[in-house]
Design an enzyme around this catalytic site. Structure first.
Site, PDB file in Angstrom:
ATOM      1  N   CYS A   1      38.937  49.903  50.806  1.00  0.00           N
ATOM      2  CA  CYS A   1      39.879  49.022  51.500  1.00  0.00           C
ATOM      3  C   CYS A   1      39.424  48.672  52.914  1.00  0.00           C
ATOM      4  O   CYS A   1      39.374  47.498  53.297  1.00  0.00           O
ATOM      5  CB  CYS A   1      41.280  49.632  51.497  1.00  0.00           C
ATOM      6  SG  CYS A   1      41.475  51.148  52.476  1.00  0.00           S
TER       7      CYS A   1
ATOM      8  N   HIS B   1      45.777  52.901  53.931  1.00  0.00           N
ATOM      9  CA  HIS B   1      45.368  51.716  53.181  1.00  0.00           C
ATOM     10  C   HIS B   1      45.528  50.483  54.068  1.00  0.00           C
ATOM     11  O   HIS B   1      46.375  50.447  54.974  1.00  0.00           O
ATOM     12  CB  HIS B   1      46.203  51.554  51.906  1.00  0.00           C
ATOM     13  CG  HIS B   1      45.646  50.509  50.975  1.00  0.00           C
ATOM     14  ND1 HIS B   1      44.476  50.692  50.276  1.00  0.00           N
ATOM     15  CD2 HIS B   1      46.083  49.258  50.659  1.00  0.00           C
ATOM     16  CE1 HIS B   1      44.219  49.614  49.559  1.00  0.00           C
ATOM     17  NE2 HIS B   1      45.180  48.720  49.782  1.00  0.00           N
TER      18      HIS B   1
ATOM     19  N   HIS C   1      42.909  42.731  49.078  1.00  0.00           N
ATOM     20  CA  HIS C   1      42.602  44.132  49.367  1.00  0.00           C
ATOM     21  C   HIS C   1      41.838  44.759  48.213  1.00  0.00           C
ATOM     22  O   HIS C   1      41.754  44.204  47.118  1.00  0.00           O
ATOM     23  CB  HIS C   1      43.886  44.921  49.660  1.00  0.00           C
ATOM     24  CG  HIS C   1      44.734  45.192  48.458  1.00  0.00           C
ATOM     25  ND1 HIS C   1      45.430  46.370  48.279  1.00  0.00           N
ATOM     26  CD2 HIS C   1      45.017  44.448  47.354  1.00  0.00           C
ATOM     27  CE1 HIS C   1      46.109  46.340  47.142  1.00  0.00           C
ATOM     28  NE2 HIS C   1      45.874  45.189  46.567  1.00  0.00           N
TER      29      HIS C   1
END
Length: 378
Positions: free
Chosen positions: A293, A341, A353
Site C-alpha cells: 500500500c 493502510h 490502493h
C-alpha cells in the site's frame, strides 16, 4: 523526506467490527471475512463459526499489514545503515593509508638519525677542521629535527583519527546487524500471520465461501453507496465554487497558484496509480511489477516529482493534514487507528490502493475501511 518524524500513533481500540477490502469470488482464499448472516447454519461444536473465523482472519490480516509497515521501516533503516557503514569503512581505509604514510616518514627520519650517530656536537665542533661548515650542518640538522617533530605530530593526529573512524565503523556495523535482525523478524511475522489466516480460510466449505461472497457483495454495495454520497457532496461544492467565481470581481482570482500546481502534480500521481491497476500486492514491494500500500503511494508521488517517506507511519505526518471536506484528488487517505493502510484519493469517494496479499492494485471506495485521516503531499 520530512525533516523530522512525529511519534508513531499508538494503537487504539476501534469499536465494533472492522470492515475489510478486496474480497472477490476468485480470491476468497486470501481475503478478509465478514460477519455471518442471520440465516447461516449453526457451526458444529468443534469448529469455529463464520463470525469467529472472520474476526480471527481480520485480526491476522491487520497484524500482517502492521508488520509489513514495520518491515518497510526496518528495510529502509537497514539500507541507510549499510550505506553509512560502507562510507565509514571507506574512510577507515583512506585514513589507514595516510597513517601508514606518516609512519613511513617517521621511519625514514629514525633511520637517518641512526646512521648519523656518533660523537656529541661539542666534541665534533672542537675536532673539526672547518668550524663554519659544522655550524652550517648543525643548522640544517635543526631544520630536519623540526620536520621530524612535525612528522611525529602528524602521525599522532592520523592515528587518533583512524582509531575514531574504526570505532564509528564498528558501531555502525553493529547497528546494521540490529536492523537486519529486526528486518528478518518482521518478515517472519508477516509470513506467520498470512499463513495462519490462510489456514483458517482453508477450513471453510464451498457453501460457507459462497455465503461470504454474497455478504461481501452486499458490503461492497454499501461502500459504493456511501462513496456516491461523498461524490455528490464534492460535485455540489465544485458547483458552488464555480458560481462564486462567476460572480467575483474582474480583478479577483478563482484559484491560487499553489492549488493549481498541486492539481497538476496530483494528476501525474493518479496517472501513475492508474497504470498499476491489476498488479499484485506483495508486502515490501515498491514496483515496478508489484506493490504494497505505501509502496504504491510513494511511487505515485515520486512520478509527480515529490519524494515522500516509505511507510504509512511517516507518510501521514509528511505534507499537510486536511479534513474530509477539504479532500482533493491526489491526497492520501489513511486507515485504522494504528495507521497501517493508505490509498491515493482519486475523487468521487474512491481511491486506488493495494489492499493486501492475494489481491491486486484496484479502485475502491474509501468507505471500505475505518478512516484515520487525510494528508496532502505537496
Amino acid at each position: 523526506m520530512a525533516t523530522h518524524r512525529k511519534p508513531r500513533p499508538r494503537m487504539l481500540t476501534v469499536p465494533g467490527p472492522r470492515t475489510a477490502v478486496g474480497l472477490t469470488t476468485a480470491a476468497l482464499a486470501t481475503v478478509t471475512l465478514f460477519g455471518e448472516s442471520a440465516s447461516a447454519a449453526p457451526a458444529s461444536p468443534d469448529k469455529p463459526s463464520i463470525t469467529e473465523v472472520k474476526a480471527k482472519v481480520d485480526a491476522l490480516y491487520h497484524q500482517a499489514e502492521a508488520a509489513t509497515e514495520r518491515y518497510n521501516g526496518a528495510k529502509e533503516q537497514t539500507d541507510r545503515q549499510r550505506t553509512h557503514a560502507d562510507e565509514l569503512l571507506d574512510q577507515v581505509a583512506r585514513r589507514t593509508q595516510t597513517l601508514n604514510d606518516a609512519r613511513r616518514t617517521i621511519g625514514e627520519y629514525a633511520s637517518a638519525q641512526y646512521r648519523g650517530g656518533g660523537l656529541d656536537s661539542t666534541t665534533t665542533f672542537l675536532l673539526t677542521s672547518d668550524p663554519q661548515q659544522f655550524l652550517d650542518q648543525a643548522h640544517l640538522m635543526n631544520r630536519l629535527s623540526d620536520r621530524q617533530e612535525h612528522a611525529m605530530e602528524d602521525f599522532r593526529t592520523q592515528q587518533a583519527a583512524t582509531t575514531q573512524k574504526r570505532t564509528e565503523a564498528v558501531q555502525s556495523l553493529a547497528k546494521l546487524t540490529e536492523a537486519q535482525t529486526r528486518l528478518a523478524a518482521e518478515k517472519r511475522t508477516v509470513k506467520q500471520k498470512l499463513a495462519a489466516a490462510q489456514q483458517l480460510l482453508n477450513t471453510l466449505t464451498a457453501q460457507e465461501k459462497a455465503r461470504l461472497a454474497a455478504l461481501e457483495k452486499k458490503k461492497q454495495e454499501e461502500a459504493a453507496a456511501a462513496a456516491k454520497l461523498i461524490a455528490a457532496k464534492e460535485k455540489a461544492a465544485q458547483e458552488a465554487a464555480g458560481t462564486s467565481s462567476d460572480t467575483s470581481s474582474a480583478g479577483g482570482t478563482t484559484s491560487s497558484t499553489a492549488s493549481g500546481s498541486y492539481a497538476a502534480k496530483a494528476e501525474k500521481a493518479i496517472a501513475f496509480a492508474h497504470a498499476q491497476l491489476g498488479k499484485p500486492y506483495v508486502y515490501g514491494a515498491t514496483g515496478p511489477n508489484s506493490f504494497d500500500c505505501s509502496g504504491l503511494t510513494q511511487g505515485a508521488w515520486a512520478a509527480a516529482g515529490v519524494s515522500i517517506p516509505r511507510t504509512t507511519y511517516d507518510q501521514v505526518d509528511f505534507g499537510t493534514r486536511v479534513t474530509a471536506d477539504q479532500l482533493q484528488p491526489g491526497d492520501l487517505v489513511f486507515f485504522y487507528s494504528d495507521v497501517t493502510h493508505v490509498g491515493l484519493y482519486i475523487g468521487g469517494g474512491e481511491m486506488i490502493h493495494a489492499p493486501h496479499t492475494g489481491t491486486v492494485v484496484k479502485v475502491a471506495p474509501i468507505t471500505e475501511m475505518p478512516i484515520y485521516g487525510y494528508a496532502r503531499m505537496a
